[in-house]
Scaffold this motif. Structure first.
Motif, PDB file in Angstrom:
ATOM      1  N   LEU A 192       1.083  -1.278   0.082  1.00 40.26           N
ATOM      2  CA  LEU A 192       0.096   0.059   0.204  1.00 40.26           C
ATOM      3  C   LEU A 192       0.813   1.508   0.046  1.00 40.26           C
ATOM      4  CD1 LEU A 192      -2.711  -1.219   2.697  1.00 40.26           C
ATOM      5  CD2 LEU A 192      -3.079  -1.303   0.334  1.00 40.26           C
ATOM      6  N   GLY A 193       1.999   1.233   0.806  1.00 40.76           N
ATOM      7  CA  GLY A 193       2.717   2.419   1.198  1.00 40.76           C
ATOM      8  C   GLY A 193       3.512   2.848  -0.353  1.00 40.76           C
ATOM      9  N   PHE A 194       4.242   1.447  -0.932  1.00 45.79           N
ATOM     10  CA  PHE A 194       4.841   1.973  -2.109  1.00 45.79           C
ATOM     11  C   PHE A 194       4.047   2.246  -3.343  1.00 45.79           C
ATOM     12  CE2 PHE A 194       8.297  -0.761   0.040  1.00 45.79           C
ATOM     13  CZ  PHE A 194       9.104   0.187   0.061  1.00 45.79           C
ATOM     14  N   GLY A 195       2.995   1.718  -3.046  1.00 47.37           N
ATOM     15  CA  GLY A 195       1.890   2.236  -4.303  1.00 47.37           C
ATOM     16  C   GLY A 195       1.352   3.619  -4.160  1.00 47.37           C
ATOM     17  N   VAL A 196       1.223   4.026  -3.034  1.00 47.29           N
ATOM     18  CA  VAL A 196       1.182   5.703  -3.024  1.00 47.29           C
ATOM     19  C   VAL A 196       2.554   6.597  -3.102  1.00 47.29           C
ATOM     20  CG1 VAL A 196       0.609   7.487  -1.198  1.00 47.29           C
ATOM     21  CG2 VAL A 196      -0.591   5.218  -1.114  1.00 47.29           C
ATOM     22  N   SER A 197       3.816   6.026  -2.635  1.00 52.01           N
ATOM     23  CA  SER A 197       4.568   6.730  -2.702  1.00 52.01           C
ATOM     24  C   SER A 197       5.403   6.605  -4.102  1.00 52.01           C
ATOM     25  CB  SER A 197       5.772   5.999  -1.894  1.00 52.01           C
ATOM     26  OG  SER A 197       7.057   6.814  -2.024  1.00 52.01           O
ATOM     27  N   SER A 198       4.520   5.858  -5.022  1.00 49.31           N
ATOM     28  CA  SER A 198       5.219   5.787  -6.603  1.00 49.31           C
ATOM     29  C   SER A 198       4.294   6.913  -7.328  1.00 49.31           C
ATOM     30  CB  SER A 198       4.714   4.363  -6.880  1.00 49.31           C
ATOM     31  OG  SER A 198       5.714   3.563  -6.485  1.00 49.31           O
ATOM     32  N   GLY A 199       3.376   7.607  -6.662  1.00 51.63           N
ATOM     33  CA  GLY A 199       2.566   8.592  -7.282  1.00 51.63           C
ATOM     34  C   GLY A 199       1.229   8.089  -8.001  1.00 51.63           C
ATOM     35  N   THR A 231      -1.421   4.652  -6.683  1.00 51.31           N
ATOM     36  CA  THR A 231      -2.632   4.549  -5.889  1.00 51.31           C
ATOM     37  C   THR A 231      -1.973   3.275  -5.013  1.00 51.31           C
ATOM     38  OG1 THR A 231      -3.904   3.007  -7.043  1.00 51.31           O
ATOM     39  CG2 THR A 231      -4.310   5.466  -7.360  1.00 51.31           C
ATOM     40  N   ALA A 232      -2.641   3.217  -3.937  1.00 49.52           N
ATOM     41  CA  ALA A 232      -2.671   2.117  -2.851  1.00 49.52           C
ATOM     42  C   ALA A 232      -2.923   0.719  -3.596  1.00 49.52           C
ATOM     43  CB  ALA A 232      -3.116   2.147  -1.612  1.00 49.52           C
ATOM     44  N   GLU A 233      -4.234   0.989  -4.383  1.00 56.27           N
ATOM     45  CA  GLU A 233      -4.750  -0.162  -5.053  1.00 56.27           C
ATOM     46  C   GLU A 233      -3.728  -0.751  -5.985  1.00 56.27           C
ATOM     47  OE1 GLU A 233      -8.195  -1.019  -8.468  1.00 56.27           O
ATOM     48  OE2 GLU A 233      -8.190   0.875  -7.364  1.00 56.27           O
ATOM     49  N   ALA A 234      -3.305   0.134  -6.982  1.00 66.46           N
ATOM     50  CA  ALA A 234      -2.048  -0.484  -7.904  1.00 66.46           C
ATOM     51  C   ALA A 234      -0.735  -1.353  -7.053  1.00 66.46           C
ATOM     52  CB  ALA A 234      -1.268   0.652  -8.541  1.00 66.46           C
ATOM     53  N   GLY A 235      -0.367  -0.676  -6.105  1.00 65.79           N
ATOM     54  CA  GLY A 235       0.387  -1.426  -5.232  1.00 65.79           C
ATOM     55  C   GLY A 235       0.037  -2.568  -4.686  1.00 65.79           C
ATOM     56  N   LEU A 236      -1.191  -2.842  -4.344  1.00 66.24           N
ATOM     57  CA  LEU A 236      -1.732  -4.061  -3.670  1.00 66.24           C
ATOM     58  C   LEU A 236      -1.878  -4.919  -5.059  1.00 66.24           C
ATOM     59  CD1 LEU A 236      -2.401  -5.472  -1.193  1.00 66.24           C
ATOM     60  CD2 LEU A 236      -4.619  -4.377  -1.546  1.00 66.24           C
ATOM     61  N   ILE A 237      -2.287  -4.502  -6.210  1.00 69.59           N
ATOM     62  CA  ILE A 237      -2.587  -5.388  -7.198  1.00 69.59           C
ATOM     63  C   ILE A 237      -1.062  -6.107  -7.519  1.00 69.59           C
ATOM     64  CG2 ILE A 237      -2.872  -5.531  -9.865  1.00 69.59           C
ATOM     65  CD1 ILE A 237      -5.258  -3.493  -9.074  1.00 69.59           C
ATOM     66  N   THR A 238      -0.190  -4.950  -7.764  1.00 71.78           N
ATOM     67  CA  THR A 238       1.207  -5.565  -7.967  1.00 71.78           C
ATOM     68  C   THR A 238       1.787  -6.713  -7.079  1.00 71.78           C
ATOM     69  OG1 THR A 238       1.776  -3.317  -8.856  1.00 71.78           O
ATOM     70  CG2 THR A 238       3.666  -4.759  -8.549  1.00 71.78           C
ATOM     71  N   ALA A 239       1.555  -6.456  -5.949  1.00 76.24           N
ATOM     72  CA  ALA A 239       2.009  -7.303  -4.922  1.00 76.24           C
ATOM     73  C   ALA A 239       1.378  -9.016  -5.163  1.00 76.24           C
ATOM     74  CB  ALA A 239       1.889  -7.043  -3.526  1.00 76.24           C
ATOM     75  N   ILE A 240       0.311  -8.805  -5.586  1.00 76.64           N
ATOM     76  CA  ILE A 240      -0.700  -9.968  -5.743  1.00 76.64           C
ATOM     77  C   ILE A 240      -0.197 -10.733  -7.091  1.00 76.64           C
ATOM     78  CG2 ILE A 240      -2.996 -11.131  -6.116  1.00 76.64           C
ATOM     79  CD1 ILE A 240      -3.980  -8.790  -4.276  1.00 76.64           C
ATOM     80  N   VAL A 241      -0.381  -9.916  -8.106  1.00 76.25           N
ATOM     81  CA  VAL A 241      -0.059 -10.615  -9.529  1.00 76.25           C
ATOM     82  C   VAL A 241       1.492 -10.739  -9.547  1.00 76.25           C
ATOM     83  CG1 VAL A 241      -0.274 -10.273 -11.977  1.00 76.25           C
ATOM     84  CG2 VAL A 241      -2.335  -9.351 -10.368  1.00 76.25           C
ATOM     85  N   GLY A 260       7.304  -7.911  -5.636  1.00 79.88           N
ATOM     86  CA  GLY A 260       6.073  -6.794  -5.565  1.00 79.88           C
ATOM     87  C   GLY A 260       6.586  -5.146  -5.813  1.00 79.88           C
ATOM     88  N   PRO A 261       5.981  -4.281  -5.402  1.00 81.85           N
ATOM     89  CA  PRO A 261       6.403  -3.055  -5.281  1.00 81.85           C
ATOM     90  C   PRO A 261       7.518  -2.925  -4.285  1.00 81.85           C
ATOM     91  CG  PRO A 261       4.364  -2.983  -4.499  1.00 81.85           C
ATOM     92  CD  PRO A 261       4.438  -4.402  -4.848  1.00 81.85           C
ATOM     93  N   THR A 262       8.457  -1.867  -4.754  1.00 77.55           N
ATOM     94  CA  THR A 262       9.635  -1.576  -3.892  1.00 77.55           C
ATOM     95  C   THR A 262       9.780  -0.470  -3.782  1.00 77.55           C
ATOM     96  OG1 THR A 262      11.266  -2.046  -5.660  1.00 77.55           O
ATOM     97  CG2 THR A 262      10.712  -3.927  -4.530  1.00 77.55           C
ATOM     98  N   GLY A 263      10.696   0.137  -2.769  1.00 76.20           N
ATOM     99  CA  GLY A 263      10.995   1.623  -2.585  1.00 76.20           C
ATOM    100  C   GLY A 263      12.034   2.259  -3.968  1.00 76.20           C
ATOM    101  N   ALA A 264      12.657   1.078  -4.418  1.00 74.17           N
ATOM    102  CA  ALA A 264      13.635   1.748  -5.337  1.00 74.17           C
ATOM    103  C   ALA A 264      12.755   1.921  -6.587  1.00 74.17           C
ATOM    104  CB  ALA A 264      14.810   0.715  -5.863  1.00 74.17           C
ATOM    105  N   MET A 265      11.498   1.152  -6.966  1.00 76.67           N
ATOM    106  CA  MET A 265      10.968   1.197  -8.083  1.00 76.67           C
ATOM    107  C   MET A 265      10.181   2.372  -8.074  1.00 76.67           C
ATOM    108  SD  MET A 265      10.331   0.167 -11.132  1.00 76.67           S
ATOM    109  CE  MET A 265      10.863  -1.546 -11.047  1.00 76.67           C
ATOM    110  N   ALA A 266       9.685   2.842  -6.249  1.00 73.62           N
ATOM    111  CA  ALA A 266       8.936   4.070  -6.175  1.00 73.62           C
ATOM    112  C   ALA A 266       9.632   5.009  -6.391  1.00 73.62           C
ATOM    113  CB  ALA A 266       8.523   4.006  -4.921  1.00 73.62           C
ATOM    114  N   PRO A 274       5.327  -1.816 -12.493  1.00 67.91           N
ATOM    115  CA  PRO A 274       6.543  -2.647 -12.368  1.00 67.91           C
ATOM    116  C   PRO A 274       6.832  -3.064 -11.284  1.00 67.91           C
ATOM    117  CG  PRO A 274       6.941  -0.578 -13.731  1.00 67.91           C
ATOM    118  CD  PRO A 274       5.641  -0.176 -12.917  1.00 67.91           C
ATOM    119  N   ALA A 275       7.346  -4.298 -11.248  1.00 71.19           N
ATOM    120  CA  ALA A 275       7.579  -5.098  -9.865  1.00 71.19           C
ATOM    121  C   ALA A 275       9.006  -5.494 -10.012  1.00 71.19           C
ATOM    122  CB  ALA A 275       6.736  -6.241  -9.621  1.00 71.19           C
TER     123      ALA A 275
END
Length: 570
Positions: free
Chosen positions: A54-61, A63-73, A90-96, A317-318
């Protein structure tokens, strides 16, 4: 009949090598003994990964939803197709860090397309067997951009903590440092106590919970506490908002040829980061415990497929996440079932708990990322590098600064170029041409023989130094070039050696080559070193033979210089 049989075996070998890049039942051969620990580890990682996704989704600019989808898929696909038994993706800080400026300039709508494009590039890199390339990145460069990423993640939380996202005024710079300063100038004093308090509670839980028990998920505990307080008390804290109760249907992102060309540099940057971070994580994970071997080429293919799948579902991207991978290993995960379970746990959250998750304050996610970023800034490692060599220290500092000021991939390239220059300079310093004394009993005429010993590498950067040391020798009639201690030779070095031989021979000095190594003979022959010798017999293996031949030349020269006796007629 034997030739067709041999030719038929070649495709068979190739097909077997390609099969190693694909999933197989052997990936789960130890499942009968590890499945209980794998399920428990997967559950643990899923709990840890939820707030980070959730956090990296928001931090990437996005949404939290996109971060969660990335972690799952992506988490599911990378677990199945990747080259490691224990990697969690999944989503990471470097990618954000990389995505935020892309979103600021191109918009949120291009993220899914970039994920697909970058994924294709990473798959291609794996198919081309480029998985070992990451080993060429020096340690100071890795630590420099890792520390830079940590600082950037920390600064990215400033806008989140100083004012509600909905009311943030003005357009901020795409540079994280500048954007943080701009956000501070627009801070809402009435909001700060609530946001900083929420972040502090989460950070305290993350730091204190492991001290009580190593398995306690401090981030999740902190989020629950802050979310409950925010639900019971009227606060100005901005929350995640409504989340869907199912995954979206997969679809191909809209991508015209013109847009694809425009996004190509951004996709290449994302692909490079995904490859570097995933391979580094896999290498570290393999050293943490007996987790089985990993295949770097298959890992690239798996991570590429994960990003492609994430893009199809509207994710980002993951890459492999080292922190989550470490939790998996320490929790007992030993097979791919653990990472698969982690993805299923997150999917279950979407299906049954999307409502409560949507009530999580964004400041709480900021607290998680602040702690995560702080752990990436390792001052002990920084002091170790700064106390090593000057070249390593400069490369580390420059990589760190360039990461903050410009771009992560640019920082890696600049850091590697700097270390490459330092390495070449050290190689030049190691190159020496010295005159050796003639061992054994001195014979008349030995003062006319010079033995020049070549040490170190003979490359383009050291060729001028070698030329000056060898070609200006005076007072001799024979020069023996001792090649047995020569290390590396490139075409430029061999060319200079040919010029040395030609220059000495032009001055009437006979040149003998001694101890040419088998690995150097081909380049000497191709560039013309051997052809520049006066005679093909001027090539020797043993020094005694070369010295004996040199003495014959000296004696012949002496005899030619002595005046011949004249006979007077009676």
């Amino acid at each position: 009949m034997s030739a067709p049989t041999q030719n038929a075996a070649i495709p068979a070998r190739r097909s077997r090598s390609w099969r190693t890049l694909l999933p197989s039942w052997s990936d789960y051969r130890d499942l009968r003994t590890t499945w209980r620990k794998d399920l428990l580890a997967g559950l643990t990682v899923g709990i840890v990964a939820l707030p980070l996704a959730l956090g990296f989704g928001v931090s990437s600019g996005v949404t939290a939803e996109a971060g969660l989808i990335t972690a799952i898929v992506a988490g599911m696909l990378a677990a199945v197709f990747g080259g490691s038994n224990v990697q969690v993706s999944g989503p990471t800080g470097a990618m954000a860090v990389v995505l935020l400026p892309i979103v600021a300039t191109q918009g949120v709508g291009v993220v899914a397309a970039i994920a697909v494009m970058a994924g294709i590039m990473v798959v291609a890199a794996g198919a081309l067997r480029l998985g070992r390339v990451v080993s060429f990145i020096p340690w100071p460069v890795i630590e420099g951009f890792t520390m830079g990423i940590g600082v950037i993640i920390l600064l990215q939380q400033v806008p989140l903590l100083v004012s509600p996202v909905q009311s943030a005024a003005g357009e901020h710079s795409s540079n994280t440092v500048v954007a943080a300063v701009q956000s501070i100038s627009e801070a809402q004093l009435g909001y700060l106590p609530w946001s900083l308090g929420a972040a502090a509670v989460v950070a305290a839980c993350m730091l204190l919970a492991p001290r009580l028990h190593p398995t306690l998920p401090g981030s999740l505990i902190g989020i629950v506490v802050v979310t409950v307080v925010a639900a019971l008390v009227d606060t100005p804290l901005a929350v995640i908002g409504e989340l869907p109760h199912t995954l979206p249907m997969p679809s191909l992102p809209q991508l015209s040829p013109g847009l694809a060309v425009e996004l190509l540099p951004a996709a290449a940057t994302v692909a490079a980061l995904a490859a570097i971070e995933s391979l580094l994580s896999a290498r570290v994970a393999a050293s943490m415990d007996d987790t089985g071997p990993y295949d770097p080429d298959r890992e690239l293919i798996g991570q590429g497929i994960a990003s492609i799948g994430s893009g199809f579902f509207g994710g980002m991207p993951a890459t492999a996440a080292l922190a989550r991978t470490a939790v998996n290993v320490r929790s007992g995960g030993r097979s791919r079932l653990a990472a698969i379970t982690h993805a299923l746990v997150l999917l279950l959250v979407v299906l049954v708990a999307a409502g409560p998750v949507g009530m999580i304050p964004l400041a709480a996610l900021g607290g998680i990322l602040v702690v995560t970023a702080t752990k990436m800034v390792n001052l002990v490692t920084a002091r170790s590098i700064m106390g090593s060599t000057k070249g390593d220290a400069i490369s580390f500092v420059v990589t760190f600064v360039v990461t903050l000021a410009f771009d992560l991939i640019v920082a890696v390239v600049v850091g590697m170029v700097l270390l490459g220059i330092v390495a070449i300079r050290n190689m030049v310093r190691a190159t020496e041409v010295s005159r050796e004394p003639i061992r054994g009993q001195d014979l008349p005429g030995d003062e006319q023989i010079a033995i020049l010993r070549f040490d170190g590498p003979l490359i383009f950067a050291s060729s001028e130094k070698v030329f000056d040391a060898a070609v200006h020798i005076q007072g001799v009639t024979v020069v023996i070039l001792r090649m047995s201690q020569l290390e590396l030779v490139d075409a430029s070095g061999a060319r200079v050696l040919s010029e040395i031989v030609t220059g000495l021979e032009r001055r009437g000095i006979t040149v003998l080559l001694k101890g040419v190594q088998p690995g150097h003979e081909q380049i000497f022959r191709s560039v013309g070193v051997l052809d520049s010798l006066r005679h093909h017999k001027h090539l020797f293996v043993a020094m005694d033979d070369a010295l004996a031949h040199a003495r014959i030349h000296v004696e012949r020269e002496r005899a030619n210089r002595e005046p011949r006796p004249t006979h007077q007629l009676p």
